[in-house]
Write a protein that holds these residues in place. Structure first.
Motif, PDB file in Angstrom:
ATOM      1  N   LYS A   1       5.261  -8.118   2.436  1.00  0.00           N
ATOM      2  CA  LYS A   1       4.291  -7.437   3.297  1.00  0.00           C
ATOM      3  C   LYS A   1       4.977  -6.865   4.538  1.00  0.00           C
ATOM      4  CE  LYS A   1       1.090 -10.690   3.473  1.00  0.00           C
ATOM      5  NZ  LYS A   1      -0.167 -11.380   3.813  1.00  0.00           N
ATOM      6  N   LEU A   2       5.901  -7.633   5.101  1.00  0.00           N
ATOM      7  CA  LEU A   2       6.626  -7.172   6.279  1.00  0.00           C
ATOM      8  C   LEU A   2       7.480  -5.943   5.944  1.00  0.00           C
ATOM      9  CD1 LEU A   2       7.364  -7.487   9.234  1.00  0.00           C
ATOM     10  CD2 LEU A   2       9.089  -9.169   8.549  1.00  0.00           C
ATOM     11  N   ARG A   3       8.133  -5.963   4.792  1.00  0.00           N
ATOM     12  CA  ARG A   3       8.951  -4.819   4.368  1.00  0.00           C
ATOM     13  C   ARG A   3       8.068  -3.574   4.195  1.00  0.00           C
ATOM     14  NH1 ARG A   3      13.391  -3.324   5.585  1.00  0.00           N
ATOM     15  NH2 ARG A   3      12.303  -1.408   5.972  1.00  0.00           N
ATOM     16  N   ARG A   4       6.878  -3.752   3.614  1.00  0.00           N
ATOM     17  CA  ARG A   4       5.945  -2.632   3.446  1.00  0.00           C
ATOM     18  C   ARG A   4       5.511  -2.086   4.806  1.00  0.00           C
ATOM     19  NH1 ARG A   4       0.988  -3.216   0.928  1.00  0.00           N
ATOM     20  NH2 ARG A   4       1.063  -0.999   0.477  1.00  0.00           N
TER      21      ARG A   4
ATOM     22  N   ALA B   1       6.627   7.579  11.368  1.00  0.00           N
ATOM     23  CA  ALA B   1       7.479   8.200  12.390  1.00  0.00           C
ATOM     24  C   ALA B   1       8.157   9.455  11.848  1.00  0.00           C
ATOM     25  CB  ALA B   1       8.517   7.201  12.880  1.00  0.00           C
ATOM     26  N   ASP B   2       8.569   9.408  10.587  1.00  0.00           N
ATOM     27  CA  ASP B   2       9.243  10.564   9.974  1.00  0.00           C
ATOM     28  C   ASP B   2       8.300  11.736   9.743  1.00  0.00           C
ATOM     29  OD1 ASP B   2      11.607   9.126   9.911  1.00  0.00           O
ATOM     30  OD2 ASP B   2      11.498   8.684   7.754  1.00  0.00           O
ATOM     31  N   THR B   3       7.040  11.453   9.392  1.00  0.00           N
ATOM     32  CA  THR B   3       6.108  12.515   8.997  1.00  0.00           C
ATOM     33  C   THR B   3       5.111  12.884  10.086  1.00  0.00           C
ATOM     34  OG1 THR B   3       4.527  10.938   8.080  1.00  0.00           O
ATOM     35  CG2 THR B   3       6.229  11.822   6.569  1.00  0.00           C
ATOM     36  N   GLY B   4       4.936  12.016  11.070  1.00  0.00           N
ATOM     37  CA  GLY B   4       3.933  12.272  12.096  1.00  0.00           C
ATOM     38  C   GLY B   4       2.511  12.020  11.628  1.00  0.00           C
ATOM     39  N   LYS B   5       2.357  11.277  10.545  1.00  0.00           N
ATOM     40  CA  LYS B   5       1.025  11.007   9.990  1.00  0.00           C
ATOM     41  C   LYS B   5       0.762   9.498   9.932  1.00  0.00           C
ATOM     42  CE  LYS B   5       0.731  15.225   7.546  1.00  0.00           C
ATOM     43  NZ  LYS B   5      -0.291  16.079   7.958  1.00  0.00           N
ATOM     44  N   ARG B   6      -0.525   9.162   9.958  1.00  0.00           N
ATOM     45  CA  ARG B   6      -0.938   7.768   9.827  1.00  0.00           C
ATOM     46  C   ARG B   6      -0.715   7.317   8.393  1.00  0.00           C
ATOM     47  NH1 ARG B   6      -5.830   4.957   8.688  1.00  0.00           N
ATOM     48  NH2 ARG B   6      -6.919   6.925   8.406  1.00  0.00           N
ATOM     49  N   VAL B   7      -0.292   6.067   8.222  1.00  0.00           N
ATOM     50  CA  VAL B   7      -0.079   5.495   6.891  1.00  0.00           C
ATOM     51  C   VAL B   7      -1.060   4.346   6.702  1.00  0.00           C
ATOM     52  CG1 VAL B   7       1.548   4.318   5.361  1.00  0.00           C
ATOM     53  CG2 VAL B   7       2.364   6.135   6.883  1.00  0.00           C
ATOM     54  N   ASP B   8      -1.816   4.402   5.615  1.00  0.00           N
ATOM     55  CA  ASP B   8      -2.761   3.360   5.252  1.00  0.00           C
ATOM     56  C   ASP B   8      -2.004   2.364   4.381  1.00  0.00           C
ATOM     57  OD1 ASP B   8      -4.711   1.763   4.038  1.00  0.00           O
ATOM     58  OD2 ASP B   8      -6.158   3.400   3.982  1.00  0.00           O
ATOM     59  N   LEU B   9      -1.852   1.126   4.850  1.00  0.00           N
ATOM     60  CA  LEU B   9      -1.077   0.130   4.104  1.00  0.00           C
ATOM     61  C   LEU B   9      -1.812  -0.410   2.889  1.00  0.00           C
ATOM     62  CD1 LEU B   9       0.212  -0.382   7.259  1.00  0.00           C
ATOM     63  CD2 LEU B   9       1.630  -1.662   5.691  1.00  0.00           C
ATOM     64  N   SER B  10      -3.129  -0.235   2.817  1.00  0.00           N
ATOM     65  CA  SER B  10      -3.834  -0.729   1.640  1.00  0.00           C
ATOM     66  C   SER B  10      -3.543   0.145   0.428  1.00  0.00           C
ATOM     67  CB  SER B  10      -5.341  -0.802   1.891  1.00  0.00           C
ATOM     68  OG  SER B  10      -5.866   0.497   2.090  1.00  0.00           O
ATOM     69  N   THR B  11      -3.171   1.397   0.688  1.00  0.00           N
ATOM     70  CA  THR B  11      -2.861   2.301  -0.411  1.00  0.00           C
ATOM     71  C   THR B  11      -1.450   2.864  -0.328  1.00  0.00           C
ATOM     72  OG1 THR B  11      -3.704   4.205   0.818  1.00  0.00           O
ATOM     73  CG2 THR B  11      -5.263   3.041  -0.626  1.00  0.00           C
ATOM     74  N   SER B  12      -0.770   2.650   0.818  1.00  0.00           N
ATOM     75  CA  SER B  12       0.566   3.182   1.082  1.00  0.00           C
ATOM     76  C   SER B  12       0.615   4.696   0.946  1.00  0.00           C
ATOM     77  CB  SER B  12       1.605   2.555   0.153  1.00  0.00           C
ATOM     78  OG  SER B  12       1.766   1.201   0.462  1.00  0.00           O
ATOM     79  N   VAL B  13      -0.429   5.355   1.404  1.00  0.00           N
ATOM     80  CA  VAL B  13      -0.437   6.816   1.388  1.00  0.00           C
ATOM     81  C   VAL B  13      -0.644   7.351   2.781  1.00  0.00           C
ATOM     82  CG1 VAL B  13      -1.299   6.960  -0.985  1.00  0.00           C
ATOM     83  CG2 VAL B  13      -2.915   6.950   0.900  1.00  0.00           C
ATOM     84  N   LEU B  14      -0.199   8.594   2.965  1.00  0.00           N
ATOM     85  CA  LEU B  14      -0.369   9.262   4.252  1.00  0.00           C
ATOM     86  C   LEU B  14      -1.813   9.678   4.439  1.00  0.00           C
ATOM     87  CD1 LEU B  14       2.723  11.626   4.210  1.00  0.00           C
ATOM     88  CD2 LEU B  14       2.449   9.523   5.528  1.00  0.00           C
ATOM     89  N   LYS B  15      -2.271   9.642   5.681  1.00  0.00           N
ATOM     90  CA  LYS B  15      -3.600  10.128   6.028  1.00  0.00           C
ATOM     91  C   LYS B  15      -3.423  11.337   6.934  1.00  0.00           C
ATOM     92  CE  LYS B  15      -5.856   6.874   3.966  1.00  0.00           C
ATOM     93  NZ  LYS B  15      -6.721   7.084   2.864  1.00  0.00           N
ATOM     94  N   ALA B  16      -4.238  12.339   6.730  1.00  0.00           N
ATOM     95  CA  ALA B  16      -4.144  13.577   7.530  1.00  0.00           C
ATOM     96  C   ALA B  16      -4.573  13.325   8.948  1.00  0.00           C
ATOM     97  CB  ALA B  16      -5.003  14.651   6.908  1.00  0.00           C
TER      98      ALA B  16
END
Length: 190
Positions: free
Chosen positions: A163-166, A175-190
């Motif tokens: 979990k810590l690695r995720r 930080a690389d993309t400038g977008k929020r990341v949802d950890l429940s799905t590991s996808v970027l959010k707009a």
């Protein structure tokens, strides 16, 4: 810095406040070169190029510990910075948990302060210094004592490490993309 120093701090933070639902991070390199320091603690005159961020900040929404509710809604703001001198009175580590019933503040002046599992920071409850068990034996020793209890013990597991690695990967991705990341799905959010 993200994998080692921040990883160790986040292990302690997530143990206390819980898992992250999402993160939104920014990072920068404030010090593009670093001076090499000899065993005597003095600069050697050599420098190296710093290729990784030395300042990282993020906000996150914490997950709920109640399985009926996906998020607790609690907001966490975190800032890490490297490269500053350790001068008397400068707090190198400040962690404050502020809630409805009061606040807990943990501080330390030494450079290695972020390694709360091997350092003994000062702990304040609503502004009052609290005496806590100190010393490397107390901190690490208590972890081994919990491990010895087996399934009843409270200690980090391989699942906690995953979990810590995720979380660290999500911080890097955000930080690389400038977008929020949802950890429940590991996808970027707009």
């Amino acid at each position: 810095m993200l994998d080692i120093a921040i990883g160790h701090q986040l292990g302690a933070i997530t143990h206390v406040v819980g898992d992250f639902q999402s993160v939104s991070a920014t990072s920068t390199i404030r010090y593009p070169t670093s001076a090499i320091v000899g065993l005597d603690g003095k600069p050697t005159g050599e420098t190296v190029t710093n290729k990784v961020p030395d300042h990282i900040a993020f906000s996150g929404i914490l997950s709920s510990r109640d399985p009926r509710s996906p998020t607790s809604g609690a907001l966490i703001n975190v800032v890490w910075r490297a490269g500053y001198k350790s001068t008397p009175g400068r707090q190198q580590f400040i962690w404050e948990i502020d809630g409805e019933e009061g606040s807990i503040r943990i501080t330390e002046e030494t450079v290695a302060a972020g390694f709360v599992h091997v350092k003994d920071p000062k702990v304040y409850l609503n502004g009052e210094l609290v005496e806590v068990e100190t010393g490397l034996h107390g901190n690490i020793g208590s972890a081994w004592s919990e491990f010895a209890k087996g399934a009843e013990g409270v200690y980090p597991t391989i699942e906690d490490a995953v979990k810590l690695r995720r979380l660290l990967d999500a911080i890097q991705l955000s930080a690389d993309t400038g977008k929020r990341v949802d950890l429940s799905t590991s996808v970027l959010k707009a």
